[in-house]
Design an enzyme around this catalytic site. Sequence first.
Site, mmCIF file in Angstrom:
data_model
loop_
_atom_site.group_PDB
_atom_site.id
_atom_site.type_symbol
_atom_site.label_atom_id
_atom_site.label_comp_id
_atom_site.label_asym_id
_atom_site.label_seq_id
_atom_site.Cartn_x
_atom_site.Cartn_y
_atom_site.Cartn_z
ATOM 1 N N GLY A 51 -21.493 60.217 -22.037
ATOM 2 C CA GLY A 51 -22.667 59.378 -22.254
ATOM 3 C C GLY A 51 -23.553 59.166 -21.048
ATOM 4 O O GLY A 51 -24.477 58.359 -21.088
ATOM 5 N N TRP A 53 -25.857 61.163 -19.713
ATOM 6 C CA TRP A 53 -27.260 61.506 -19.978
ATOM 7 C C TRP A 53 -27.879 60.472 -20.906
ATOM 8 O O TRP A 53 -29.055 60.144 -20.771
ATOM 9 C CB TRP A 53 -27.379 62.925 -20.542
ATOM 10 C CG TRP A 53 -27.403 63.963 -19.468
ATOM 11 C CD1 TRP A 53 -26.799 63.919 -18.248
ATOM 12 C CD2 TRP A 53 -28.088 65.227 -19.515
ATOM 13 N NE1 TRP A 53 -27.059 65.062 -17.535
ATOM 14 C CE2 TRP A 53 -27.837 65.881 -18.283
ATOM 15 C CE3 TRP A 53 -28.859 65.866 -20.469
ATOM 16 C CZ2 TRP A 53 -28.349 67.141 -17.992
ATOM 17 C CZ3 TRP A 53 -29.364 67.134 -20.177
ATOM 18 C CH2 TRP A 53 -29.120 67.757 -18.946
ATOM 19 N N ASP A 69 -21.637 64.363 -30.425
ATOM 20 C CA ASP A 69 -20.537 65.041 -29.740
ATOM 21 C C ASP A 69 -19.345 65.139 -30.689
ATOM 22 O O ASP A 69 -19.208 64.327 -31.614
ATOM 23 C CB ASP A 69 -20.125 64.275 -28.476
ATOM 24 C CG ASP A 69 -19.374 65.161 -27.484
ATOM 25 O OD1 ASP A 69 -19.962 65.472 -26.429
ATOM 26 O OD2 ASP A 69 -18.226 65.551 -27.767
ATOM 27 N N ASP A 85 -19.959 67.952 -35.247
ATOM 28 C CA ASP A 85 -20.258 69.277 -34.711
ATOM 29 C C ASP A 85 -21.746 69.574 -34.857
ATOM 30 O O ASP A 85 -22.285 69.517 -35.965
ATOM 31 C CB ASP A 85 -19.426 70.311 -35.478
ATOM 32 C CG ASP A 85 -19.497 71.697 -34.893
ATOM 33 O OD1 ASP A 85 -20.484 72.023 -34.194
ATOM 34 O OD2 ASP A 85 -18.563 72.482 -35.141
ATOM 35 N N ASP A 108 -26.179 69.011 -22.307
ATOM 36 C CA ASP A 108 -25.436 69.242 -21.069
ATOM 37 C C ASP A 108 -23.999 69.651 -21.388
ATOM 38 O O ASP A 108 -23.119 69.566 -20.557
ATOM 39 C CB ASP A 108 -25.453 67.980 -20.202
ATOM 40 C CG ASP A 108 -24.927 68.221 -18.788
ATOM 41 O OD1 ASP A 108 -25.286 69.265 -18.203
ATOM 42 O OD2 ASP A 108 -24.161 67.376 -18.294
ATOM 43 N N LYS A 148 -27.883 73.243 -20.519
ATOM 44 C CA LYS A 148 -27.073 73.774 -19.424
ATOM 45 C C LYS A 148 -26.504 75.118 -19.855
ATOM 46 O O LYS A 148 -26.088 75.288 -20.995
ATOM 47 C CB LYS A 148 -25.927 72.818 -19.094
ATOM 48 C CG LYS A 148 -24.970 73.385 -18.049
ATOM 49 C CD LYS A 148 -24.014 72.365 -17.504
ATOM 50 C CE LYS A 148 -23.011 71.865 -18.509
ATOM 51 N NZ LYS A 148 -22.107 70.858 -17.939
#
Length: 193
Positions: A51, A53, A69, A85, A108, A148
Amino acid sequence: MGSQWSRDKVYLRAKQEGFRSRASYKLIEIQNKFAIIRENDNIIDLGAAPGSWLQVLRTLTSGKVLGIDLNPIAALEGIDTIEGDLTDLTIQKQAQEMLGTVSVVVCDAAPKLSGHKSYDQVRAIALGEEALIFASHVLKPGGNFVIKSFQGVDFPELLDRIKEHFFVVKTYSTKATRKGSTEIYIIGKNFKG
């Protein structure tokens, strides 16, 4: 003998400043350089646990912020979360229903690393492609995307795919990234829709 984290200055700074991980500084740096988030943007953070971000995003926008998540995310004031998902179409639909217009998607996330660089890189690229598909389904035209990834053989292919969907695409290595890491961020601005 201390853990690797006890010697990590960025990690220690994050803990002192109340962030859940060092990753907070990566997003702050990306925002300062690329201005991806505007004051009233609705934002989805994919792979949002733990958490950090989300903590930063809440300070950057007065819009809605949603974290998704596979793992549960400890509650944060003013932030909604979905445990699920990102490849699940029902999760994508639920996210759109909760936010309405989605201006920014950030990710990320990284796969659980095995230590085998080529295998891990392939899995990271696959995760990046799934995040791009998700963003393509929910972003408004003109929206922004940050993901990322890891540099390697398949990285240029992912970069090219993102260039198909955004008018401006840049890559960036943050100062908060650990030395020797192949981690790199792709910033997509102005979604073509």
